[in-house]
Design a protein around this motif. Sequence first.
Motif, mmCIF file in Angstrom:
data_model
loop_
_atom_site.group_PDB
_atom_site.id
_atom_site.type_symbol
_atom_site.label_atom_id
_atom_site.label_comp_id
_atom_site.label_asym_id
_atom_site.label_seq_id
_atom_site.Cartn_x
_atom_site.Cartn_y
_atom_site.Cartn_z
ATOM 1 N N ASP A 209 2.015 12.298 -7.703
ATOM 2 C CA ASP A 209 1.812 10.851 -7.783
ATOM 3 C C ASP A 209 0.343 10.600 -8.101
ATOM 4 O O ASP A 209 -0.538 10.958 -7.318
ATOM 5 C CB ASP A 209 2.200 10.211 -6.446
ATOM 6 C CG ASP A 209 2.104 8.682 -6.476
ATOM 7 O OD1 ASP A 209 1.596 8.133 -7.475
ATOM 8 O OD2 ASP A 209 2.540 8.051 -5.495
ATOM 9 N N SER A 211 -0.952 7.542 -8.823
ATOM 10 C CA SER A 211 -1.338 6.152 -8.609
ATOM 11 C C SER A 211 -2.558 6.079 -7.707
ATOM 12 O O SER A 211 -2.811 6.975 -6.892
ATOM 13 C CB SER A 211 -0.180 5.354 -7.991
ATOM 14 O OG SER A 211 0.213 5.915 -6.750
ATOM 15 N N ALA A 212 -3.312 5.005 -7.804
ATOM 16 C CA ALA A 212 -4.604 4.884 -7.128
ATOM 17 C C ALA A 212 -4.498 5.023 -5.614
ATOM 18 O O ALA A 212 -5.398 5.576 -4.971
ATOM 19 C CB ALA A 212 -5.246 3.545 -7.483
ATOM 20 N N ASN A 213 -3.428 4.545 -5.010
ATOM 21 C CA ASN A 213 -3.316 4.546 -3.552
ATOM 22 C C ASN A 213 -2.380 5.620 -3.012
ATOM 23 O O ASN A 213 -1.954 5.545 -1.859
ATOM 24 C CB ASN A 213 -2.839 3.170 -3.068
ATOM 25 C CG ASN A 213 -3.830 2.075 -3.413
ATOM 26 O OD1 ASN A 213 -5.030 2.251 -3.271
ATOM 27 N ND2 ASN A 213 -3.323 0.948 -3.889
ATOM 28 N N ALA A 214 -2.031 6.599 -3.821
ATOM 29 C CA ALA A 214 -1.102 7.641 -3.380
ATOM 30 C C ALA A 214 -1.675 8.395 -2.182
ATOM 31 O O ALA A 214 -2.787 8.886 -2.226
ATOM 32 C CB ALA A 214 -0.823 8.611 -4.529
ATOM 33 N N ARG A 298 -7.410 12.409 -8.543
ATOM 34 C CA ARG A 298 -6.981 11.084 -9.016
ATOM 35 C C ARG A 298 -8.173 10.201 -9.367
ATOM 36 O O ARG A 298 -8.133 9.442 -10.342
ATOM 37 C CB ARG A 298 -6.159 10.363 -7.930
ATOM 38 C CG ARG A 298 -4.771 10.883 -7.700
ATOM 39 C CD ARG A 298 -3.966 9.890 -6.880
ATOM 40 N NE ARG A 298 -4.611 9.532 -5.618
ATOM 41 C CZ ARG A 298 -4.412 10.163 -4.472
ATOM 42 N NH1 ARG A 298 -3.595 11.215 -4.442
ATOM 43 N NH2 ARG A 298 -5.022 9.778 -3.365
#
Length: 409
Positions: A209, A211-214, A298
Motif C-alpha cells: 500500500d 498511499s500517504a497514510n498507509a 512512501r
Amino acid sequence: MHVKITVWGINYDPEPTGIGPFNTDLCVWLAAHGHVVTMLSTFPYYPWWKKRAEDKGKVHERAVVSGVTLHRCWHYVPEKPSTVKRLIHELSFVATSTWRALWTEKPDVYFVVSPSLFLGIGAFIASRLKRRPFVFHVQDLQPDAALGLGMIKPGLSVKMLYALEKWSYRRAALVSGISGGMIEAYRRKGVPEGKIYLFPNWIPDVAPDVSANAGGASFRREYGIGAETPLIAYSGNVGMKQGLEVVVEAARGGAAHWAICGEGAAKPALEAAIAADPESGARLYPLQPDDRYKALLREADVSLITQQKGTGQFFFPSKLLSILQYGRPVLAVADEASELARAAREGGFGIVVEPGDAAGLRAAAQEIIGASAEQKAEWARRGRAWVDQFRRSRVLGEFEARLEKVAAR
C-alpha cells in the motif's frame, strides 16, 4: 514431491537486512509446501556486527520456528571488522556449522549460501560423508568483490580464493546466482551450462500500500522533516561496499534532506565525516523498524542506492526490488558496467551516477526532484513493471521444482 532440505548460511531471522530475510523466507516457503527443512545458521549479528546480549556465550541453540528446525551455531563476531578478522569470523562459522551438519539428520539435498565462500569446504565434507548433493548459491562473488574493494591485494591469497571458488563450483550439483551478470561470470569461470541456474531474490506477491497514510507511521513526522522538504533516502548496510562517503559532499548546499538509515562497519567513519562538514545536508539515522521503513519508502522523493567503485559487477543490491514497488525514482551510484546500472538502463526507472562524482550526484538529485509530475509517474510505472518479474510465487516456485530435481538425482 516432498524432500528433506538443509539450508546452510550465516544469516537468518531476525536480521533485518541483507541475505538474512531471503534465507528465512526461503525456509518458510519450503516448509509451508510440505518439505522437511533444517536451517544451519548463526546467532544474529548483522548489520550491527554485534551479537545480542542474550546470545553471548552460547555455543548452540535449537528451535523450531514456522515449521523450520533451526540450529544456531557459535561464531566469532569482531567489533571492528578487518580483512583478517572477517576471515576468522567466516572460518569459525564454517567449523561449528560443519560439525553440526554431521550430527543432524541426513537431508536429500544441501542448499548452501555464499558468502561465505569457505562454506564450500563444509558442504563438500558433509555431502561426501552423508552421500548427498549440494547446491552452491552465491549472493556475492566474494573474491572479485574483495579485490575490487581493495580488501585483498593480487597475489597468492587471491589465487587461493579463486582456486577454492573453482573447486567448490566443480563439486556442487548446481551453482546458482542472483543476477544475469553472475550467470555470465560463471560461464567465464568455466562452470558447465547445465549446472548454472539463475535464482534471483524476490518481492512479495502482493504489492504494498503506497498511499500517504498507509500503516499510520511516518518517517518525516518522527524526525521532524517537513512535507515541503525534498527527502533523499538510503536504507541498509553502511559498509565498505556502499561507498556512502560521496553522499556527504553531494549533500552540501541545497534544501534537500539526505537521510542515511542503517548500521554497519563503516558507520563510525561516516558519522565523523558528517560531523566535520556542517554544510552537508546528510544525516544518519538508525536502521528503521518495518513500519517506519515502509513509510520512508512512501515519503521519499528520491530513493538512493550506492556502490563503491569497482564492485558493482560482483553483487546485486536487492534493496532495489523493495524500492521499486513504492514507485519512487531511483538515484544509483554505480559503475557503468555494474548490475545496478544495467538494471536501471533496462528498466528506465531513474538516473545512474559514477562512484566518487559528488557534483554529478548532487545534479542528478536536483534533476529528479525538479522533474515534472509526468516524468515522475513514468519512472514509477517503469519501475513497477520491471520489478514484477521477481514476484515470490514465481521465483520460489520455479526454484522449488529445480531443487526437487537435484534431490532426486
